[in-house]
Design an enzyme around this catalytic site. Structure first.
Site, PDB file in Angstrom:
ATOM      1  N   LYS A  11       0.659  -1.116  -0.275  1.00 16.55           N
ATOM      2  CA  LYS A  11       0.048   0.420   0.211  1.00 16.55           C
ATOM      3  C   LYS A  11       1.290   1.127   0.068  1.00 16.55           C
ATOM      4  CE  LYS A  11      -4.204  -1.437   2.536  1.00 16.55           C
ATOM      5  NZ  LYS A  11      -4.950  -1.550   3.071  1.00 16.55           N
ATOM      6  N   TYR A  51     -12.667  -1.894  -3.600  1.00 12.47           N
ATOM      7  CA  TYR A  51     -13.248  -1.775  -2.716  1.00 12.47           C
ATOM      8  C   TYR A  51     -14.358  -1.900  -2.292  1.00 12.47           C
ATOM      9  CZ  TYR A  51      -8.567  -1.937  -0.589  1.00 12.47           C
ATOM     10  OH  TYR A  51      -7.188  -2.387   0.459  1.00 12.47           O
ATOM     11  N   PHE A  59     -15.579   4.430   7.462  1.00  6.87           N
ATOM     12  CA  PHE A  59     -14.251   4.548   7.037  1.00  6.87           C
ATOM     13  C   PHE A  59     -13.894   4.088   4.869  1.00  6.87           C
ATOM     14  CE2 PHE A  59     -13.993  -0.141   8.134  1.00  6.87           C
ATOM     15  CZ  PHE A  59     -13.574  -0.774   6.806  1.00  6.87           C
ATOM     16  N   ARG A  87      -2.371 -14.342   4.796  1.00  6.36           N
ATOM     17  CA  ARG A  87      -3.163 -13.848   5.452  1.00  6.36           C
ATOM     18  C   ARG A  87      -1.952 -13.934   6.884  1.00  6.36           C
ATOM     19  NH1 ARG A  87      -6.469 -10.118   4.677  1.00  6.36           N
ATOM     20  NH2 ARG A  87      -8.213 -10.257   6.217  1.00  6.36           N
ATOM     21  N   ARG A 104       2.572  -6.417   9.397  1.00  5.61           N
ATOM     22  CA  ARG A 104       1.556  -5.399  10.252  1.00  5.61           C
ATOM     23  C   ARG A 104       2.322  -4.970  11.405  1.00  5.61           C
ATOM     24  NH1 ARG A 104      -4.518  -7.067   7.893  1.00  5.61           N
ATOM     25  NH2 ARG A 104      -4.514  -5.554   6.029  1.00  5.61           N
ATOM     26  N   ASN A 114      -1.819   1.016   6.872  1.00  7.00           N
ATOM     27  CA  ASN A 114      -1.986  -0.481   7.631  1.00  7.00           C
ATOM     28  C   ASN A 114      -0.747  -1.556   6.344  1.00  7.00           C
ATOM     29  OD1 ASN A 114      -3.953  -2.094   5.604  1.00  7.00           O
ATOM     30  ND2 ASN A 114      -4.664  -2.279   7.185  1.00  7.00           N
ATOM     31  N   HIS A 117      -2.156  -5.194   1.212  1.00  8.75           N
ATOM     32  CA  HIS A 117      -3.767  -6.164   1.954  1.00  8.75           C
ATOM     33  C   HIS A 117      -3.409  -7.413   1.060  1.00  8.75           C
ATOM     34  CE1 HIS A 117      -7.691  -6.738  -0.601  1.00  8.75           C
ATOM     35  NE2 HIS A 117      -7.212  -7.498  -1.155  1.00  8.75           N
ATOM     36  N   GLU A 128      -9.563 -10.842  -7.508  1.00  6.74           N
ATOM     37  CA  GLU A 128      -8.908  -9.352  -7.316  1.00  6.74           C
ATOM     38  C   GLU A 128      -7.986  -9.488  -8.453  1.00  6.74           C
ATOM     39  OE1 GLU A 128     -10.265  -8.853  -2.880  1.00  6.74           O
ATOM     40  OE2 GLU A 128      -7.327 -10.110  -3.056  1.00  6.74           O
TER      41      GLU A 128
HETATM   42  P1  GDP Z   1      -8.398  -6.629   6.058  1.00  5.81           P
HETATM   43  O1  GDP Z   1      -8.651  -7.818   4.831  1.00  5.81           O
HETATM   44  O2  GDP Z   1      -7.001  -7.135   6.902  1.00  5.81           O
HETATM   45  O3  GDP Z   1      -7.636  -5.603   4.922  1.00  5.81           O
HETATM   46  O4  GDP Z   1      -9.144  -5.877   6.731  1.00  5.81           O
HETATM   47  P2  GDP Z   1     -10.402  -5.904   6.370  1.00  5.81           P
HETATM   48  O5  GDP Z   1     -10.956  -6.245   4.548  1.00  5.81           O
HETATM   49  O6  GDP Z   1     -11.397  -6.075   7.142  1.00  5.81           O
HETATM   50  O7  GDP Z   1     -10.781  -3.858   5.623  1.00  5.81           O
HETATM   51  C1  GDP Z   1     -10.420  -3.400   4.150  1.00  5.81           C
HETATM   52  C2  GDP Z   1      -9.368  -2.272   5.008  1.00  5.81           C
HETATM   53  O8  GDP Z   1      -9.649  -1.015   5.007  1.00  5.81           O
HETATM   54  C3  GDP Z   1      -8.422  -2.347   5.971  1.00  5.81           C
HETATM   55  O9  GDP Z   1      -6.639  -3.369   5.390  1.00  5.81           O
HETATM   56  C4  GDP Z   1      -7.696  -1.432   5.758  1.00  5.81           C
HETATM   57  O10 GDP Z   1      -7.226  -0.127   5.510  1.00  5.81           O
HETATM   58  C5  GDP Z   1      -8.818  -0.728   5.764  1.00  5.81           C
HETATM   59  N1  GDP Z   1      -9.517  -0.121   7.480  1.00  5.81           N
HETATM   60  C6  GDP Z   1     -10.061  -1.286   8.371  1.00  5.81           C
HETATM   61  N2  GDP Z   1     -10.800  -0.888   8.957  1.00  5.81           N
HETATM   62  C7  GDP Z   1     -10.652   0.422   9.528  1.00  5.81           C
HETATM   63  C8  GDP Z   1     -11.198   1.905  10.369  1.00  5.81           C
HETATM   64  O11 GDP Z   1     -11.519   1.497  11.109  1.00  5.81           O
HETATM   65  N3  GDP Z   1     -10.769   3.122   9.706  1.00  5.81           N
HETATM   66  C9  GDP Z   1      -9.859   2.689   8.899  1.00  5.81           C
HETATM   67  N4  GDP Z   1      -9.219   4.447   8.358  1.00  5.81           N
HETATM   68  N5  GDP Z   1      -9.403   2.297   7.773  1.00  5.81           N
HETATM   69  C10 GDP Z   1     -10.146   1.132   8.177  1.00  5.81           C
END
Ligand code: GDP
Length: 140
Positions: A11, A51, A59, A87, A104, A114, A117, A128
């Site tokens: 990212k 997304y 968010f 993961r 991370r 973070n 992805h 994807e």
């Molecule tokens: P991942 O699969 O671990 O990447 O997590 P998710 O699918 O739940 O979320 C996708 C992405 O959205 C995350 O990797 C973060 O970059 C972003 N994200 C998730 N939760 C939050 C949040 O509470 N705040 C913000 N700003 N970004 C978030």
């Protein structure tokens, strides 16, 4: 478990801090082979489509703006149980919850910024990969 392919993004927070190589090394050490890789910068429309599953989350706007703020590196990773293994190497979404040694834990700045992805299932991995790579770019 069979050999799988998964999709990864390094990212903007990570490319900006010159962490592309350090993150790629984590994949390779874990036994994931980088079989395709390119540095691109997404448009807002592409980020919103990619997304789309998060479009109702509070968010969403922040996430899409972040993802287009700098170039990213999109990759296809291959290996035994690659989706789960990636993961594991990535660590929890929130770096505060991520295990020692994960990407991370070591590199992420916040739950949003973070660093990586990774696909969460075979169906999303296939979707994807196809979103970012043409068949010609994927070595068999
Ligand atoms: P991942 O699969 O671990 O990447 O997590 P998710 O699918 O739940 O979320 C996708 C992405 O959205 C995350 O990797 C973060 O970059 C972003 N994200 C998730 N939760 C939050 C949040 O509470 N705040 C913000 N700003 N970004 C978030």
């Amino acid at each position: 478990m069979a050999i799988q392919r998964t999709f990864s993004i390094i990212k903007p927070d990570a490319t900006k801090r010159n962490l592309t190589g350090a993150i790629a090394a984590k994949f390779e050490v874990a036994g994931l082979r980088i079989v395709a890789s390119k540095r691109i910068q997404m448009t807002l429309a592409q980020a919103e489509t990619f997304y789309g599953v998060h479009s109702e989350r509070p968010f969403f706007g922040e996430l899409c703006e972040f993802m287009i703020s700098e170039p990213i590196v999109v990759q296809v990773l291959e290996g035994e149980d690659a989706i789960a293994k990636n993961r594991e190497v990535m660590g929890a979404t929130n770096p505060a919850d991520a295990d020692e040694g994960t990407i991370r834990k070591e590199f992420a700045l916040s739950i949003g910024e973070n660093s990586v992805h990774g696909s969460d299932a075979p169906e999303t991995a296939a979707e994807e990969i196809a979103f970012f790579f043409s068949g010609l770019e994927l070595v068999g």
